[in-house]
Design a protein around this motif. Structure first.
Motif, PDB file in Angstrom:
ATOM      1  N   GLU B 101      -6.747   3.561  11.870  1.00 36.13           N
ATOM      2  CA  GLU B 101      -7.280   2.228  12.138  1.00 36.13           C
ATOM      3  C   GLU B 101      -8.012   1.687  10.896  1.00 36.13           C
ATOM      4  OE1 GLU B 101      -7.057   0.470  14.896  1.00 36.13           O
ATOM      5  OE2 GLU B 101      -8.598  -1.088  14.581  1.00 36.13           O
ATOM      6  N   GLN B 102      -8.827   2.567  10.282  1.00 40.00           N
ATOM      7  CA  GLN B 102      -9.571   2.149   9.084  1.00 40.00           C
ATOM      8  C   GLN B 102      -8.622   1.793   7.947  1.00 40.00           C
ATOM      9  OE1 GLN B 102     -12.153   5.451   8.308  1.00 40.00           O
ATOM     10  NE2 GLN B 102     -13.500   5.006  10.032  1.00 40.00           N
ATOM     11  N   LEU B 103      -7.542   2.547   7.819  1.00 39.30           N
ATOM     12  CA  LEU B 103      -6.569   2.239   6.763  1.00 39.30           C
ATOM     13  C   LEU B 103      -5.868   0.916   7.057  1.00 39.30           C
ATOM     14  CD1 LEU B 103      -4.811   2.998   4.264  1.00 39.30           C
ATOM     15  CD2 LEU B 103      -3.300   4.222   5.818  1.00 39.30           C
ATOM     16  N   HIS B 104      -5.420   0.780   8.303  1.00 40.08           N
ATOM     17  CA  HIS B 104      -4.589  -0.377   8.644  1.00 40.08           C
ATOM     18  C   HIS B 104      -5.364  -1.689   8.658  1.00 40.08           C
ATOM     19  CE1 HIS B 104      -1.646   2.591  10.771  1.00 40.08           C
ATOM     20  NE2 HIS B 104      -1.617   2.674   9.461  1.00 40.08           N
ATOM     21  N   THR B 105      -6.676  -1.608   8.887  1.00 41.47           N
ATOM     22  CA  THR B 105      -7.460  -2.847   8.879  1.00 41.47           C
ATOM     23  C   THR B 105      -8.065  -3.119   7.504  1.00 41.47           C
ATOM     24  OG1 THR B 105      -9.405  -1.616   9.586  1.00 41.47           O
ATOM     25  CG2 THR B 105      -8.103  -2.669  11.323  1.00 41.47           C
ATOM     26  N   GLY B 106      -7.812  -2.225   6.551  1.00 37.12           N
ATOM     27  CA  GLY B 106      -8.334  -2.447   5.200  1.00 37.12           C
ATOM     28  C   GLY B 106      -9.776  -1.996   5.035  1.00 37.12           C
ATOM     29  N   LYS B 107     -10.332  -1.387   6.082  1.00 35.99           N
ATOM     30  CA  LYS B 107     -11.722  -0.934   5.996  1.00 35.99           C
ATOM     31  C   LYS B 107     -11.831   0.255   5.035  1.00 35.99           C
ATOM     32  CE  LYS B 107     -15.572   0.582   8.797  1.00 35.99           C
ATOM     33  NZ  LYS B 107     -15.694   1.760   9.651  1.00 35.99           N
ATOM     34  N   ALA B 108     -10.809   1.109   5.078  1.00 41.47           N
ATOM     35  CA  ALA B 108     -10.792   2.254   4.160  1.00 41.47           C
ATOM     36  C   ALA B 108      -9.899   1.932   2.972  1.00 41.47           C
ATOM     37  CB  ALA B 108     -10.272   3.488   4.883  1.00 41.47           C
ATOM     38  N   LYS B 109     -10.253   2.474   1.829  1.00 41.26           N
ATOM     39  CA  LYS B 109      -9.466   2.227   0.621  1.00 41.26           C
ATOM     40  C   LYS B 109      -8.520   3.393   0.358  1.00 41.26           C
ATOM     41  CE  LYS B 109     -11.719  -1.504  -0.886  1.00 41.26           C
ATOM     42  NZ  LYS B 109     -11.175  -2.545  -0.020  1.00 41.26           N
ATOM     43  N   TYR B 110      -7.565   3.135  -0.506  1.00 44.45           N
ATOM     44  CA  TYR B 110      -6.733   4.207  -1.056  1.00 44.45           C
ATOM     45  C   TYR B 110      -6.653   3.943  -2.551  1.00 44.45           C
ATOM     46  CZ  TYR B 110      -3.341   0.407  -0.689  1.00 44.45           C
ATOM     47  OH  TYR B 110      -2.717  -0.801  -0.793  1.00 44.45           O
ATOM     48  N   SER B 111      -6.122   4.906  -3.283  1.00 46.53           N
ATOM     49  CA  SER B 111      -6.121   4.787  -4.742  1.00 46.53           C
ATOM     50  C   SER B 111      -5.361   3.530  -5.182  1.00 46.53           C
ATOM     51  CB  SER B 111      -5.477   6.037  -5.340  1.00 46.53           C
ATOM     52  OG  SER B 111      -5.537   5.958  -6.740  1.00 46.53           O
ATOM     53  N   SER B 112      -6.034   2.737  -6.030  1.00 43.78           N
ATOM     54  CA  SER B 112      -5.489   1.449  -6.476  1.00 43.78           C
ATOM     55  C   SER B 112      -4.150   1.549  -7.189  1.00 43.78           C
ATOM     56  CB  SER B 112      -6.456   0.815  -7.462  1.00 43.78           C
ATOM     57  OG  SER B 112      -7.431   0.143  -6.769  1.00 43.78           O
ATOM     58  N   ILE B 113      -3.904   2.693  -7.778  1.00 47.41           N
ATOM     59  CA  ILE B 113      -2.700   2.839  -8.602  1.00 47.41           C
ATOM     60  C   ILE B 113      -1.435   2.539  -7.797  1.00 47.41           C
ATOM     61  CG2 ILE B 113      -2.339   5.310  -8.161  1.00 47.41           C
ATOM     62  CD1 ILE B 113      -2.153   4.333 -11.671  1.00 47.41           C
ATOM     63  N   PHE B 114      -1.488   2.785  -6.491  1.00 47.75           N
ATOM     64  CA  PHE B 114      -0.278   2.607  -5.685  1.00 47.75           C
ATOM     65  C   PHE B 114       0.008   1.147  -5.362  1.00 47.75           C
ATOM     66  CE2 PHE B 114      -1.817   6.969  -4.717  1.00 47.75           C
ATOM     67  CZ  PHE B 114      -0.879   7.601  -5.506  1.00 47.75           C
ATOM     68  N   ASN B 115      -0.831   0.254  -5.879  1.00 48.85           N
ATOM     69  CA  ASN B 115      -0.578  -1.171  -5.700  1.00 48.85           C
ATOM     70  C   ASN B 115       0.209  -1.769  -6.856  1.00 48.85           C
ATOM     71  OD1 ASN B 115      -1.887  -1.505  -3.187  1.00 48.85           O
ATOM     72  ND2 ASN B 115      -3.844  -1.266  -4.253  1.00 48.85           N
ATOM     73  N   TYR B 116       0.721  -0.889  -7.724  1.00 52.42           N
ATOM     74  CA  TYR B 116       1.595  -1.374  -8.800  1.00 52.42           C
ATOM     75  C   TYR B 116       3.038  -1.107  -8.410  1.00 52.42           C
ATOM     76  CZ  TYR B 116      -2.545  -1.948 -11.688  1.00 52.42           C
ATOM     77  OH  TYR B 116      -3.745  -2.368 -12.182  1.00 52.42           O
ATOM     78  N   PRO B 117       3.958  -1.981  -8.848  1.00 52.37           N
ATOM     79  CA  PRO B 117       5.359  -1.829  -8.443  1.00 52.37           C
ATOM     80  C   PRO B 117       6.104  -0.758  -9.251  1.00 52.37           C
ATOM     81  CG  PRO B 117       5.122  -3.758  -9.851  1.00 52.37           C
ATOM     82  CD  PRO B 117       3.738  -3.182  -9.678  1.00 52.37           C
ATOM     83  N   THR B 118       7.170  -0.210  -8.661  1.00 47.35           N
ATOM     84  CA  THR B 118       8.032   0.731  -9.382  1.00 47.35           C
ATOM     85  C   THR B 118       9.353   0.032  -9.649  1.00 47.35           C
ATOM     86  OG1 THR B 118       8.593   1.596  -7.191  1.00 47.35           O
ATOM     87  CG2 THR B 118       7.030   2.869  -8.498  1.00 47.35           C
ATOM     88  N   VAL B 119       9.473  -0.567 -10.823  1.00 48.08           N
ATOM     89  CA  VAL B 119      10.623  -1.454 -11.067  1.00 48.08           C
ATOM     90  C   VAL B 119      11.821  -0.772 -11.702  1.00 48.08           C
ATOM     91  CG1 VAL B 119       9.265  -3.574 -11.101  1.00 48.08           C
ATOM     92  CG2 VAL B 119       9.567  -2.294 -13.212  1.00 48.08           C
ATOM     93  N   THR B 120      11.619   0.362 -12.380  1.00 48.84           N
ATOM     94  CA  THR B 120      12.787   1.062 -12.941  1.00 48.84           C
ATOM     95  C   THR B 120      12.700   2.546 -12.594  1.00 48.84           C
ATOM     96  OG1 THR B 120      11.841   1.792 -15.061  1.00 48.84           O
ATOM     97  CG2 THR B 120      12.690  -0.473 -14.965  1.00 48.84           C
ATOM     98  N   TRP B 121      13.814   3.247 -12.842  1.00 46.90           N
ATOM     99  CA  TRP B 121      13.831   4.691 -12.585  1.00 46.90           C
ATOM    100  C   TRP B 121      12.788   5.413 -13.446  1.00 46.90           C
ATOM    101  CZ3 TRP B 121      14.538   8.489  -9.506  1.00 46.90           C
ATOM    102  CH2 TRP B 121      14.576   9.789 -10.006  1.00 46.90           C
ATOM    103  N   ALA B 122      12.533   4.882 -14.656  1.00 47.90           N
ATOM    104  CA  ALA B 122      11.565   5.524 -15.549  1.00 47.90           C
ATOM    105  C   ALA B 122      10.178   5.573 -14.909  1.00 47.90           C
ATOM    106  CB  ALA B 122      11.505   4.793 -16.881  1.00 47.90           C
ATOM    107  N   ASP B 123       9.911   4.677 -13.967  1.00 48.45           N
ATOM    108  CA  ASP B 123       8.611   4.697 -13.296  1.00 48.45           C
ATOM    109  C   ASP B 123       8.406   5.997 -12.514  1.00 48.45           C
ATOM    110  OD1 ASP B 123       8.306   2.257 -14.390  1.00 48.45           O
ATOM    111  OD2 ASP B 123       8.217   1.122 -12.529  1.00 48.45           O
ATOM    112  N   MET B 124       9.516   6.589 -12.042  1.00 48.54           N
ATOM    113  CA  MET B 124       9.388   7.891 -11.349  1.00 48.54           C
ATOM    114  C   MET B 124       8.910   8.950 -12.334  1.00 48.54           C
ATOM    115  SD  MET B 124      10.101   7.144  -8.303  1.00 48.54           S
ATOM    116  CE  MET B 124       9.364   5.584  -8.766  1.00 48.54           C
ATOM    117  N   GLY B 125       9.397   8.847 -13.578  1.00 52.91           N
ATOM    118  CA  GLY B 125       8.941   9.769 -14.609  1.00 52.91           C
ATOM    119  C   GLY B 125       7.479   9.535 -14.941  1.00 52.91           C
ATOM    120  N   ALA B 126       7.133   8.261 -15.173  1.00 49.61           N
ATOM    121  CA  ALA B 126       5.757   7.937 -15.583  1.00 49.61           C
ATOM    122  C   ALA B 126       4.757   8.288 -14.480  1.00 49.61           C
ATOM    123  CB  ALA B 126       5.667   6.462 -15.951  1.00 49.61           C
ATOM    124  N   ILE B 127       5.127   8.060 -13.235  1.00 49.64           N
ATOM    125  CA  ILE B 127       4.208   8.380 -12.135  1.00 49.64           C
ATOM    126  C   ILE B 127       3.951   9.888 -12.075  1.00 49.64           C
ATOM    127  CG2 ILE B 127       3.980   8.479  -9.610  1.00 49.64           C
ATOM    128  CD1 ILE B 127       5.114   5.712  -9.433  1.00 49.64           C
TER     129      ILE B 127
END
Lengths: 94, 318
Positions: B101-127
């Motif tokens: 519930e806390q996650l879904h309502t935005g009350k709890a945070k998660y690591s900001s890094i996952f708010n960036y897009p993965t636009v190419t296959w190389a992003d799997m390497g970089a991640i």
């Protein structure tokens, strides 16, 4: 209707000859699903050869507040340990 | 309990932690300890769960069966890590439903890094290389944290994390040894993930509000700035090995200090993303919530089936 899946405690035997050890817990609708989920959650890298699942609500745990009366009496019963008994050095294999 | 009694208990509690004793769920603990742990462990769990989304994006498009099997295993590990951490968190008396519930309502945070897009296959390497690399630096000290269930979960997480970073680096290496186009793709991914990875280690020490208390409780063993320096110092030589350029003109070896100096981090960007204005915040949340909502009938059906089976068993016994 919305009823949450109950919590299960997961015990895994790493290999034959060792005891089952508590690995963690997970949610599942019944024991069978708990076993299947435990396989995926706790043994993805061959960590076990046998799994027990126990619904958490079936576990009765001691309360740390009672640790004194539960565990301290053992401390003054040193005569339960072999080193309590004085024997001459000449006695071998004992 | 009187204030004096509580103060006394707190002193005993702090002394136990200072002696490196572990705290277990049923032990007495200050309310603040319980709350801080619920917050940190659940944020950590949420990060694992949301962290599956950017990579899940490439499972069906992995360039080979080998890469696909590895990526699938990595994403499955992240689900597992989330589950270890949620169950550790639940030992403090909070339910899984409350946490979701806390996650879904935005009350709890998660690591900001996952708010960036993965636009190419190389992003799997970089991640794998950078994001999991930074995560490992954050997580290894937590294997010795004071709360037993958290420490035990982290031991398991850390054991599994090393494969994640190695598979990421291998993807980068392959691209860097490939065609110019593939190498450019790797460089582009590094350019986009470098700064967010540095931000992942948290605000500067001057801005970090939880550091002092967290150090005492061994939720933290090193400050954010020290962890960041460690990450940079170990990653720069790896980039050189790949033949890639770190996108920081101010990055240079400081002979006197024996570490790399680096440029200014754009903290405005960091706080923007934390506050929900990153490139993918809305999409991540929407995907997560709809996965949960769309799975409801399955969860309900499983429960109904379990109850029916149980009733049948009881009836047969009579």
């Amino acid at each position: 209707m919305s009823k949450n899946w109950p919590l299960w405690e997961i015990f895994v035997r790493s290999k034959n000859g060792l005891e089952h050890r508590h690995f963690g817990s997970l949610h599942a609708s019944d024991a069978e699903m708990a076993l299947e989920n435990a396989r995926d959650v706790y043994t993805r890298r061959s960590e076990g050869v046998s799994i027990w699942v126990v619904e958490s609500s079936n576990i009765t745990a001691s309360n740390p507040e009672n640790n004194g009366e539960l565990f301290e009496p053992a401390q003054d019963k040193v005569y339960r340990h072999p080193t309590f008994y004085d024997l001459p050095d000449e006695v071998k294999h004992m | 309990m009187s204030n004096e009694q509580i103060k006394n208990l707190e002193e005993i509690f702090e002394a136990r932690i200072a002696r490196d004793e572990k705290i277990e769920p049923k032990d007495w603990m200050p309310e603040k300890y319980r709350k801080t742990h619920i917050r940190q462990m659940s944020q950590h769990a949420h990060s694992e769960i949301i962290g599956m989304l950017p990579e899940g994006n490439w499972i069906t498009r992995a360039p080979s069966l080998r890469r696909k099997a590895a990526l699938l295993a990595k994403v499955q590990d992240e689900a597992g890590h989330g589950l270890y951490l949620y169950s550790a968190c639940e030992t403090l008396g909070v339910s899984r439903d409350e946490l979701y519930e806390q996650l879904h309502t935005g009350k709890a945070k998660y690591s900001s890094i996952f708010n960036y897009p993965t636009v190419t296959w190389a992003d799997m390497g970089a991640i794998g290389w950078l994001v999991d690399g930074a995560a490992i630096i954050n997580q290894v000290p937590l294997c010795n944290t004071s709360f037993g269930p958290y420490a035990r979960a982290m031991v398991r997480v850390c054991k599994e994390e090393s494969f994640h970073q190695r598979q990421g680096f291998e993807i980068m290496l392959k691209l860097c040894n490939g065609t110019q186009e593939q190498k450019d793709m790797a460089q582009d991914a590094l350019n986009r993930w470098w700064w967010p990875s540095l931000m992942m280690l948290g605000p500067t020490d001057a801005e970090s509000i939880h550091t002092e208390q967290s150090m005492k409780w061994k939720l933290k063993r090193k400050s954010n700035d020290d962890l960041r320096q460690q990450f940079i110092d170990q990653t720069v030589p790896q980039a050189e090995l790949l033949g890639l350029t770190i996108p920081d003109p101010d990055l240079k070896w400081n002979d006197e200090k024996g570490v790399y100096d680096f440029g200014e981090i754009d903290w405005d960007e960091f706080w923007q993303v934390v506050k929900g204005h990153g490139p993918c915040n809305k999409k991540r949340m929407k995907d997560r919530v709809s996965a949960w909502d769309n799975g409801k009938w399955v969860r309900d059906a499983a429960m109904a089936h379990a109850e029916k089976k149980e009733a049948k068993k009881l009836k047969e016994a009579i």
